[in-house]
Design an enzyme around this catalytic site. Sequence first.
Site, PDB file in Angstrom:
ATOM      1  N   HIS A 156       0.849  -1.194   0.000  1.00  0.00           N
ATOM      2  CA  HIS A 156       0.000   0.000   0.000  1.00  0.00           C
ATOM      3  C   HIS A 156       0.888   1.249   0.000  1.00  0.00           C
ATOM      4  O   HIS A 156       2.039   1.193   0.457  1.00  0.00           O
ATOM      5  CB  HIS A 156      -0.894  -0.037   1.247  1.00  0.00           C
ATOM      6  CG  HIS A 156      -1.860   1.091   1.348  1.00  0.00           C
ATOM      7  ND1 HIS A 156      -1.530   2.307   1.914  1.00  0.00           N
ATOM      8  CD2 HIS A 156      -3.156   1.200   0.959  1.00  0.00           C
ATOM      9  CE1 HIS A 156      -2.574   3.110   1.871  1.00  0.00           C
ATOM     10  NE2 HIS A 156      -3.570   2.466   1.299  1.00  0.00           N
ATOM     11  N   ASN A 160       1.314   3.737   1.899  1.00  0.00           N
ATOM     12  CA  ASN A 160       1.959   4.194   3.131  1.00  0.00           C
ATOM     13  C   ASN A 160       2.921   3.168   3.726  1.00  0.00           C
ATOM     14  O   ASN A 160       3.483   3.388   4.794  1.00  0.00           O
ATOM     15  CB  ASN A 160       0.916   4.631   4.173  1.00  0.00           C
ATOM     16  CG  ASN A 160       0.120   3.478   4.767  1.00  0.00           C
ATOM     17  OD1 ASN A 160       0.404   2.308   4.544  1.00  0.00           O
ATOM     18  ND2 ASN A 160      -0.909   3.813   5.541  1.00  0.00           N
ATOM     19  N   LYS A 161       3.121   2.036   3.021  1.00  0.00           N
ATOM     20  CA  LYS A 161       4.052   1.027   3.517  1.00  0.00           C
ATOM     21  C   LYS A 161       5.490   1.391   3.135  1.00  0.00           C
ATOM     22  O   LYS A 161       5.746   2.330   2.398  1.00  0.00           O
ATOM     23  CB  LYS A 161       3.675  -0.355   2.975  1.00  0.00           C
ATOM     24  CG  LYS A 161       2.294  -0.827   3.415  1.00  0.00           C
ATOM     25  CD  LYS A 161       2.168  -0.900   4.928  1.00  0.00           C
ATOM     26  CE  LYS A 161       0.917  -1.633   5.389  1.00  0.00           C
ATOM     27  NZ  LYS A 161      -0.336  -0.949   5.079  1.00  0.00           N
ATOM     28  N   ASN A 162       6.449   0.589   3.625  1.00  0.00           N
ATOM     29  CA  ASN A 162       7.859   0.917   3.427  1.00  0.00           C
ATOM     30  C   ASN A 162       8.288   0.878   1.974  1.00  0.00           C
ATOM     31  O   ASN A 162       9.200   1.587   1.561  1.00  0.00           O
ATOM     32  CB  ASN A 162       8.743  -0.002   4.269  1.00  0.00           C
ATOM     33  CG  ASN A 162       8.724   0.382   5.734  1.00  0.00           C
ATOM     34  OD1 ASN A 162       7.807   1.059   6.203  1.00  0.00           O
ATOM     35  ND2 ASN A 162       9.735  -0.026   6.476  1.00  0.00           N
TER      36      ASN A 162
END
Length: 388
Positions: A181, A183-185
Site C-alpha cells: 500500500h 503508506n508502507k515501506n
Amino acid sequence: MRDTFLPFSTPTIDDDEINEVVDSLKSGWITTGPKVKRFEDAFRAYVGAPYAIPLSSATAGLHLTLLALGIKEGDEIITTPMTFASTVSMIILCGGTPVLADIEPGTLNIDPARIREKITPRTRAVIPVHFAGQSCDMDPIFALARERGLTVIEDAAHAAGTEYKGRRIGSLDSISIFSFHPNKNITTGEGGMVCTADEALAEEISLLKFHGMSREAWKRFAASGTPNYDILLPGFKYNMMDIQAAIGIHQLPKLDKFIDKRAGIAAYYNLEFADVAELALPVSAPYDQRHAWHLYTPLVRIEKLDINRDRFMEELKKHNIGSGLHYKAIHHHPYYRDHLGVADSDLPVASYASERILSLPLFPKMTEEDAADVVTAVKAVIAAHRRV
C-alpha cells in the site's frame, strides 16, 4: 509554525519508477506480465522465501491463504486486536471465528502467553502481526504452534525488511503476507505478496488468485504461449498488474535505505521526547531483531492532559502536522465489538493503547526540518493542554 501541511506519510516515487510505468504502458503489458514475474523473483530472493505469490493486496493474500488452508465454519484463529480490520474480516468471510489475544505493553505486539490462554480444540491457526515493523517474538509462537498443531500466518503488512534473530520476515517457518500500500515501506500503488516454503500451498494460492488458471496463464498471449487454457478450480481476480510491479521493481532495491532513513527519524523522536512525561514512547523488543519502522506510534498519556487523543490529533493539524491512527483496537469498532462480544476488560493492554495511540509523520522524504517541526508541534500541544 510551518507554512505547509506535513502528512503522516507519503510514498517516495522517483523517476526510475515513473519511467518503468511508462515503459509498461508503451509495451502493451498493462496487466499481469513479465514485470510481475521480475518483481516476484526479486522479492522472493530479498526475503529468502522458496515461493512468493504476487497479488492485488495483502487482504487478498490473507483471503486466499485462509481458503487454501481450508478454514471453515467453526474454526478459530487467534490474532491481535491491534491491527487493521482486514486481518479479522478475512477470517470471518472464510467462515472462521477470530479470537483476540491481548498485546504486550511497549511493543504492542501480540503476547505469546495470552495466545496460549486462548487455544481451544477448535483453534486452527495463529496470525501474529508485526506491529509498526517490529517483529513479534516468533520462537515461543512457533513452539506453541508445534505443540498444539497450529499453522502460523504472519501478517507482515508492516514488515518488509523486518528481521527476527538474523532472518528476514518471509523466510521463517510460516506463511508471511506483505502489503505494498502507498503508506508502507515500499509500494506498488496497491499490492501484496504471500511468501511460503510450502509448494502445495503456493500452487493453490496461485490458482485461486486468477480464476483457477495455471501459474503461467499470462504467457498464453506471448509468442511462446498458447491461447488454450484450463480452469482447474473456481478462483478470484486477485492478480498483480505489470503497472504495479513496475513500481515495485525499483522500490525494492531502495528498501534498506528507506528503513535506515525511517530509523534515523525514529531515533531523533526518541531522543527529543525522552523527557516528555505525557508520551509513552515505542519500546524496542529485547531479542535480536531489525525494526523496519513502518510507523512511529507513541501513546499520549491523556490522564496528564485536558484533551483526549482525537483532540490531540486535531491540535497537531493546527500546527500543520498530520498524524495517523494505527490502530483503534478491533473490539472498539461497533461490528467487531458486537460480533465477537469482547469487552475492554478482556483485553486491558490493547484497550489502554487504543485510546491513546497515534502515528507521527515518518517517511523517507522527510527532512531534518520536518522532523523538528513535528517535535515542536507535539511539545506545543502538550504545553497548552497539560493538566495543572
